[in-house]
Design an enzyme around this catalytic site. Structure first.
Site, PDB file in Angstrom:
ATOM      1  N   ALA A   9      46.058  42.372  40.518  1.00 35.56           N
ATOM      2  CA  ALA A   9      45.204  42.142  41.448  1.00 35.56           C
ATOM      3  C   ALA A   9      44.821  43.437  41.973  1.00 35.56           C
ATOM      4  O   ALA A   9      45.781  44.304  42.316  1.00 35.56           O
ATOM      5  CB  ALA A   9      45.565  41.244  42.719  1.00 35.56           C
ATOM      6  N   ARG A  10      43.476  43.560  42.356  1.00 37.25           N
ATOM      7  CA  ARG A  10      43.053  45.305  42.754  1.00 37.25           C
ATOM      8  C   ARG A  10      43.742  46.336  42.046  1.00 37.25           C
ATOM      9  O   ARG A  10      43.905  47.389  42.711  1.00 37.25           O
ATOM     10  CB  ARG A  10      43.832  45.309  44.325  1.00 37.25           C
ATOM     11  CG  ARG A  10      43.188  44.119  45.393  1.00 37.25           C
ATOM     12  CD  ARG A  10      41.501  44.536  45.475  1.00 37.25           C
ATOM     13  NE  ARG A  10      40.628  43.530  45.983  1.00 37.25           N
ATOM     14  CZ  ARG A  10      40.039  42.579  45.155  1.00 37.25           C
ATOM     15  NH1 ARG A  10      39.598  42.904  43.781  1.00 37.25           N
ATOM     16  NH2 ARG A  10      39.346  41.822  45.926  1.00 37.25           N
ATOM     17  N   SER A  11      43.993  46.093  40.709  1.00 38.80           N
ATOM     18  CA  SER A  11      44.350  47.222  40.016  1.00 38.80           C
ATOM     19  C   SER A  11      43.371  48.282  39.560  1.00 38.80           C
ATOM     20  O   SER A  11      43.557  49.334  39.212  1.00 38.80           O
ATOM     21  CB  SER A  11      45.047  46.733  38.861  1.00 38.80           C
ATOM     22  OG  SER A  11      44.325  46.136  38.098  1.00 38.80           O
ATOM     23  N   ALA A  32      30.115  35.923  35.209  1.00 35.08           N
ATOM     24  CA  ALA A  32      30.746  35.597  36.309  1.00 35.08           C
ATOM     25  C   ALA A  32      31.187  34.379  36.432  1.00 35.08           C
ATOM     26  O   ALA A  32      30.491  33.332  36.107  1.00 35.08           O
ATOM     27  CB  ALA A  32      30.121  36.091  37.876  1.00 35.08           C
ATOM     28  N   THR A  33      32.592  34.211  36.320  1.00 36.24           N
ATOM     29  CA  THR A  33      33.078  32.716  36.013  1.00 36.24           C
ATOM     30  C   THR A  33      33.783  32.129  37.441  1.00 36.24           C
ATOM     31  O   THR A  33      34.180  31.046  37.488  1.00 36.24           O
ATOM     32  CB  THR A  33      34.458  32.955  35.163  1.00 36.24           C
ATOM     33  OG1 THR A  33      35.296  33.919  35.844  1.00 36.24           O
ATOM     34  CG2 THR A  33      34.137  33.662  33.869  1.00 36.24           C
ATOM     35  N   HIS A  48      30.216  42.048  45.229  1.00 37.85           N
ATOM     36  CA  HIS A  48      30.281  42.416  43.854  1.00 37.85           C
ATOM     37  C   HIS A  48      28.797  42.324  43.329  1.00 37.85           C
ATOM     38  O   HIS A  48      28.349  43.355  42.508  1.00 37.85           O
ATOM     39  CB  HIS A  48      30.991  41.534  42.991  1.00 37.85           C
ATOM     40  CG  HIS A  48      32.496  41.923  43.158  1.00 37.85           C
ATOM     41  ND1 HIS A  48      33.066  42.512  42.402  1.00 37.85           N
ATOM     42  CD2 HIS A  48      33.380  41.382  44.232  1.00 37.85           C
ATOM     43  CE1 HIS A  48      34.673  42.672  42.751  1.00 37.85           C
ATOM     44  NE2 HIS A  48      34.541  41.883  43.962  1.00 37.85           N
ATOM     45  N   ARG A  52      26.914  45.988  42.034  1.00 37.74           N
ATOM     46  CA  ARG A  52      26.142  46.003  40.560  1.00 37.74           C
ATOM     47  C   ARG A  52      24.860  46.519  40.866  1.00 37.74           C
ATOM     48  O   ARG A  52      24.364  47.241  39.873  1.00 37.74           O
ATOM     49  CB  ARG A  52      26.249  44.741  39.824  1.00 37.74           C
ATOM     50  CG  ARG A  52      27.618  44.451  39.086  1.00 37.74           C
ATOM     51  CD  ARG A  52      27.696  43.227  38.387  1.00 37.74           C
ATOM     52  NE  ARG A  52      27.327  41.964  38.718  1.00 37.74           N
ATOM     53  CZ  ARG A  52      27.992  41.060  39.381  1.00 37.74           C
ATOM     54  NH1 ARG A  52      29.244  41.422  39.583  1.00 37.74           N
ATOM     55  NH2 ARG A  52      27.624  40.040  39.745  1.00 37.74           N
ATOM     56  N   ASP A  87      33.919  38.443  33.770  1.00 33.88           N
ATOM     57  CA  ASP A  87      34.923  38.927  34.851  1.00 33.88           C
ATOM     58  C   ASP A  87      34.928  37.456  35.515  1.00 33.88           C
ATOM     59  O   ASP A  87      34.013  37.141  36.380  1.00 33.88           O
ATOM     60  CB  ASP A  87      34.455  39.966  35.542  1.00 33.88           C
ATOM     61  CG  ASP A  87      35.448  40.551  36.489  1.00 33.88           C
ATOM     62  OD1 ASP A  87      36.695  40.092  36.507  1.00 33.88           O
ATOM     63  OD2 ASP A  87      35.070  41.681  36.964  1.00 33.88           O
TER      64      ASP A  87
END
Length: 186
Positions: A9-11, A32-33, A48, A52, A87
């Protein structure tokens, strides 16, 4: 060519995947899932989406929390020529696991979905970037649903890594390509 991007997470994995997509194609399809379950998740999704838009890159965003395999097959049949970025796969996995929660054969049903996705990815002829989370480095989850998620995510990631041409691990914002560095026992 299929590429798998994983990390915690947040990598920085999503940012890297987006830059990779923008570097390799003039336009992209962003799948987007996520499901929006609450206000905080809605705000994350909107942020997000705005990022974009602000990038100046022509993203065509499509939201698909369940039928990812079917969408990839449809895009391939229609001759989609843009880079496709998914993603993220662990959210897709969570959607299916929660959908089947409480069913005696939930893991079997979800594993069938994973098998179908792996088949679709392995036969996809365009440029495809898949983002997933590396969830097996933490503690053993306390609850059965968490352990099932961790186990299924690990299996899914291994299966996809097998069929992807490149696999990146992103940690502290630094991507490392793994497949070319893999130690082989032969």
């Amino acid at each position: 060519m299929a590429v798998l991007v994983t990390g915690g997470a947040r990598s920085g994995k999503s940012s890297f995947a987006e830059k990779l997509a923008m570097h390799g194609s003039e336009r992209g399809v962003y799948i987007a899932t996520s499901h929006i379950y609450d206000e905080e998740m809605k705000e994350r999704v909107e942020l997000h989406q705005q990022m974009r838009l602000d990038s100046g890159y022509p993203w065509d965003t499509r939201e698909e929390p369940f039928q990812l395999r079917e969408l990839l097959l449809h895009m391939q049949e229609s001759g989609e020529d843009a880079v496709v970025l998914v993603d993220c796969l662990t959210l897709w996995l969570s959607n299916w696991l929660l959908h089947h929660e409480g069913e005696a054969d939930a893991s079997v049903r979800v594993m069938k979905r994973i098998d179908e996705l792996v088949e679709a990815v392995s036969s996809y002829r365009g440029n495809l970037i898949l983002v997933t989370n590396e969830v097996g480095d933490g503690i053993v989850p306390e609850y059965p649903l968490g352990r099932s998620f961790r186990d299924l995510a690990g299996r899914m990631n291994q299966r996809l890594a097998e069929v992807c041409e490149q696999v990146f691990l992103v940690t502290v914002g630094i991507p490392m390509e793994l497949k070319s560095r893999a130690y082989r026992l032969e």
